[in-house]
Each structure stands twice: as C-alpha cells, then as structure tokens.
Design an enzyme around this catalytic site. Structure first.
Site, PDB file in Angstrom:
ATOM      1  N   HIS A  19    -110.212   9.470 -69.977  1.00 24.62           N
ATOM      2  CA  HIS A  19    -111.194  10.533 -69.780  1.00 24.62           C
ATOM      3  C   HIS A  19    -110.509  11.897 -69.664  1.00 24.62           C
ATOM      4  O   HIS A  19    -110.993  12.890 -70.228  1.00 24.62           O
ATOM      5  CB  HIS A  19    -112.040  10.235 -68.532  1.00 24.62           C
ATOM      6  CG  HIS A  19    -113.092  11.251 -68.253  1.00 24.62           C
ATOM      7  ND1 HIS A  19    -114.234  11.353 -69.018  1.00 24.62           N
ATOM      8  CD2 HIS A  19    -113.182  12.213 -67.304  1.00 24.62           C
ATOM      9  CE1 HIS A  19    -114.981  12.338 -68.545  1.00 24.62           C
ATOM     10  NE2 HIS A  19    -114.366  12.873 -67.509  1.00 24.62           N
ATOM     11  N   GLU A  43    -118.724  21.402 -69.747  1.00 25.55           N
ATOM     12  CA  GLU A  43    -119.869  22.314 -69.766  1.00 25.55           C
ATOM     13  C   GLU A  43    -119.454  23.784 -69.739  1.00 25.55           C
ATOM     14  O   GLU A  43    -120.249  24.669 -70.080  1.00 25.55           O
ATOM     15  CB  GLU A  43    -120.808  21.999 -68.603  1.00 25.55           C
ATOM     16  CG  GLU A  43    -121.510  20.666 -68.732  1.00 25.55           C
ATOM     17  CD  GLU A  43    -120.641  19.457 -68.343  1.00 25.55           C
ATOM     18  OE1 GLU A  43    -121.012  18.325 -68.694  1.00 25.55           O
ATOM     19  OE2 GLU A  43    -119.585  19.645 -67.687  1.00 25.55           O
ATOM     20  N   TRP A  99    -116.902  20.500 -60.415  1.00 28.85           N
ATOM     21  CA  TRP A  99    -116.022  19.355 -60.154  1.00 28.85           C
ATOM     22  C   TRP A  99    -114.732  19.860 -59.520  1.00 28.85           C
ATOM     23  O   TRP A  99    -114.195  20.871 -59.929  1.00 28.85           O
ATOM     24  CB  TRP A  99    -115.751  18.627 -61.463  1.00 28.85           C
ATOM     25  CG  TRP A  99    -115.357  17.200 -61.282  1.00 28.85           C
ATOM     26  CD1 TRP A  99    -114.098  16.697 -61.372  1.00 28.85           C
ATOM     27  CD2 TRP A  99    -116.201  16.102 -60.968  1.00 28.85           C
ATOM     28  NE1 TRP A  99    -114.101  15.347 -61.137  1.00 28.85           N
ATOM     29  CE2 TRP A  99    -115.398  14.952 -60.887  1.00 28.85           C
ATOM     30  CE3 TRP A  99    -117.569  15.978 -60.738  1.00 28.85           C
ATOM     31  CZ2 TRP A  99    -115.906  13.705 -60.594  1.00 28.85           C
ATOM     32  CZ3 TRP A  99    -118.069  14.728 -60.459  1.00 28.85           C
ATOM     33  CH2 TRP A  99    -117.247  13.610 -60.388  1.00 28.85           C
ATOM     34  N   ASP A 133    -106.809   7.199 -64.162  1.00 27.53           N
ATOM     35  CA  ASP A 133    -106.330   5.952 -64.760  1.00 27.53           C
ATOM     36  C   ASP A 133    -106.930   5.660 -66.132  1.00 27.53           C
ATOM     37  O   ASP A 133    -106.591   4.657 -66.753  1.00 27.53           O
ATOM     38  CB  ASP A 133    -106.641   4.780 -63.829  1.00 27.53           C
ATOM     39  CG  ASP A 133    -105.906   4.880 -62.503  1.00 27.53           C
ATOM     40  OD1 ASP A 133    -104.792   5.452 -62.497  1.00 27.53           O
ATOM     41  OD2 ASP A 133    -106.441   4.393 -61.494  1.00 27.53           O
ATOM     42  N   THR A 134    -107.837   6.519 -66.599  1.00 23.93           N
ATOM     43  CA  THR A 134    -108.498   6.274 -67.877  1.00 23.93           C
ATOM     44  C   THR A 134    -108.214   7.435 -68.828  1.00 23.93           C
ATOM     45  O   THR A 134    -107.757   8.499 -68.413  1.00 23.93           O
ATOM     46  CB  THR A 134    -110.023   6.144 -67.683  1.00 23.93           C
ATOM     47  OG1 THR A 134    -110.542   7.431 -67.324  1.00 23.93           O
ATOM     48  CG2 THR A 134    -110.363   5.109 -66.617  1.00 23.93           C
ATOM     49  N   ILE A 157    -108.006  16.547 -63.250  1.00 26.07           N
ATOM     50  CA  ILE A 157    -106.891  15.806 -62.654  1.00 26.07           C
ATOM     51  C   ILE A 157    -106.779  14.458 -63.355  1.00 26.07           C
ATOM     52  O   ILE A 157    -107.763  13.717 -63.464  1.00 26.07           O
ATOM     53  CB  ILE A 157    -107.095  15.630 -61.132  1.00 26.07           C
ATOM     54  CG1 ILE A 157    -107.197  17.000 -60.452  1.00 26.07           C
ATOM     55  CG2 ILE A 157    -105.956  14.802 -60.533  1.00 26.07           C
ATOM     56  CD1 ILE A 157    -107.564  16.956 -58.980  1.00 26.07           C
ATOM     57  N   ARG A 162    -101.444  25.606 -57.406  1.00 22.47           N
ATOM     58  CA  ARG A 162    -101.778  26.635 -58.382  1.00 22.47           C
ATOM     59  C   ARG A 162    -103.097  27.336 -58.082  1.00 22.47           C
ATOM     60  O   ARG A 162    -103.541  28.195 -58.844  1.00 22.47           O
ATOM     61  CB  ARG A 162    -101.832  25.999 -59.777  1.00 22.47           C
ATOM     62  CG  ARG A 162    -100.454  25.595 -60.272  1.00 22.47           C
ATOM     63  CD  ARG A 162    -100.499  24.528 -61.352  1.00 22.47           C
ATOM     64  NE  ARG A 162     -99.170  24.211 -61.836  1.00 22.47           N
ATOM     65  CZ  ARG A 162     -98.301  23.409 -61.211  1.00 22.47           C
ATOM     66  NH1 ARG A 162     -98.643  22.841 -60.048  1.00 22.47           N
ATOM     67  NH2 ARG A 162     -97.102  23.179 -61.702  1.00 22.47           N
ATOM     68  N   CYS A 219    -110.856  22.363 -63.264  1.00 23.38           N
ATOM     69  CA  CYS A 219    -109.688  21.591 -62.855  1.00 23.38           C
ATOM     70  C   CYS A 219    -109.901  20.140 -63.265  1.00 23.38           C
ATOM     71  O   CYS A 219    -110.860  19.499 -62.832  1.00 23.38           O
ATOM     72  CB  CYS A 219    -109.485  21.684 -61.344  1.00 23.38           C
ATOM     73  SG  CYS A 219    -108.117  20.672 -60.747  1.00 23.38           S
TER      74      CYS A 219
END
Length: 163
Positions: free
Chosen positions: A97, A68, A32, A94-95, A91, A136, A89
C-alpha cells in the site's frame, strides 16, 4: 530576514513574497497521521506568516489521506492562487500500500506541476517509521512543512518574474 532550520541542519532564509499583502497560498493537509501532518501544516503557516503573508491569504483545507491531496490540488490550482502546498505523511507498513500511495501522490503532483499554471509544492513525507516523520515535522531535522512554504514563495516569485 527570518530563517528556519532545514533538514540538513542549516539555516534557510525565508524569502519575501513579491507582494506579501496580495500573496495567496492554499495548504491542503491529509488527515492521516495527524500528529505529523498538523505539525507540518503549522510549520508552513508559521513560515508564511514570518514572510509577511496576510492571515486571510493562507487558506487551509483538510482531506482524508495522501491520495486525496492530488484531487484537492487539481481543484485549487484552477483558482489561481500564488501557490498550493500539499502536506501528507505515508509511513511504510507490511503491505505494498505504501508504494501505491507514494506513486499516486508523486505522479499526480508531477502532472499538475507540468501544466505550469500554479506552483504545487510537495510536502509529503514518505518514511519508514513514525520517528523519521516526527524528526522531520518539527523535531531534530527541522520542519519540512516550513521548507515547503519557502519553496512556495520562491516558486511564486519565479512565476511573477517569468509569467
């Protein structure tokens, strides 16, 4: 001795592994956000190479996402490499999660590290936006993957002295 730029804008010395030709490191990278995670992974690999680690002793693994990473790390530490680096990473969106993923990753890494068998280095960025991550991952603030490799060597050297 080589150095890297750390995220504080300072040069960080790359330590020599206790035995560079025998030093082994597994690097697990989340798929991801690959523009970030691959740059972090590449920074870690380059730093290990600069430290004298043999190419065949740097083992790369990919997993679907940050959660994972913990399962993969748990399996890999049983192989007893000198160090395992997890790279991801997350990021903020809006939720909630973001919060769940970050919590699972940090708690999972802490649990594995508390076992004291193999150093597990947490190279997971948890940022508010993509620009913070890119800064970064080889951008204006250095490369946290390279810093993770330095930490892996330092912790493996600690284990070699103590264990």
């Amino acid at each position: 001795m080589s150095t890297i730029l750390n995220t504080n804008g300072e040069n960080l010395e790359i330590p020599a592994p206790y035995n560079p030709t025998a030093f082994t490191c597994d690097i697990v990278t989340a798929k991801w956000n690959p523009e970030v995670t691959h740059a972090l992974r590449d920074g870690a690999v380059e730093t290990l190479r600069k430290a004298g680690v043999k190419e065949e002793n740097i083992r790369l693994h990919d997993v679907p996402g940050t959660v994972e990473l913990i399962n993969a790390a748990g399996v890999l530490v049983k192989r007893r490499p000198d160090a395992v680096i997890i790279i991801g990473c997350v990021i903020r969106g809006d939720t909630p999660h973001f919060d769940y993923v970050c919590q699972q990753a940090t708690q999972g890494a802490a649990m594995i590290n508390a076992q004291g068998e193999t150093p597990l280095i947490f190279g997971v960025l948890t940022v508010d936006n993509l620009q913070q991550a890119l800064d970064r991952a080889g951008g204006a603030l250095g490369n946290k993957g390279a810093e993770a490799a330095v930490a892996a060597i330092e912790m493996a050297n600690f284990h070699a002295r103590i264990c």
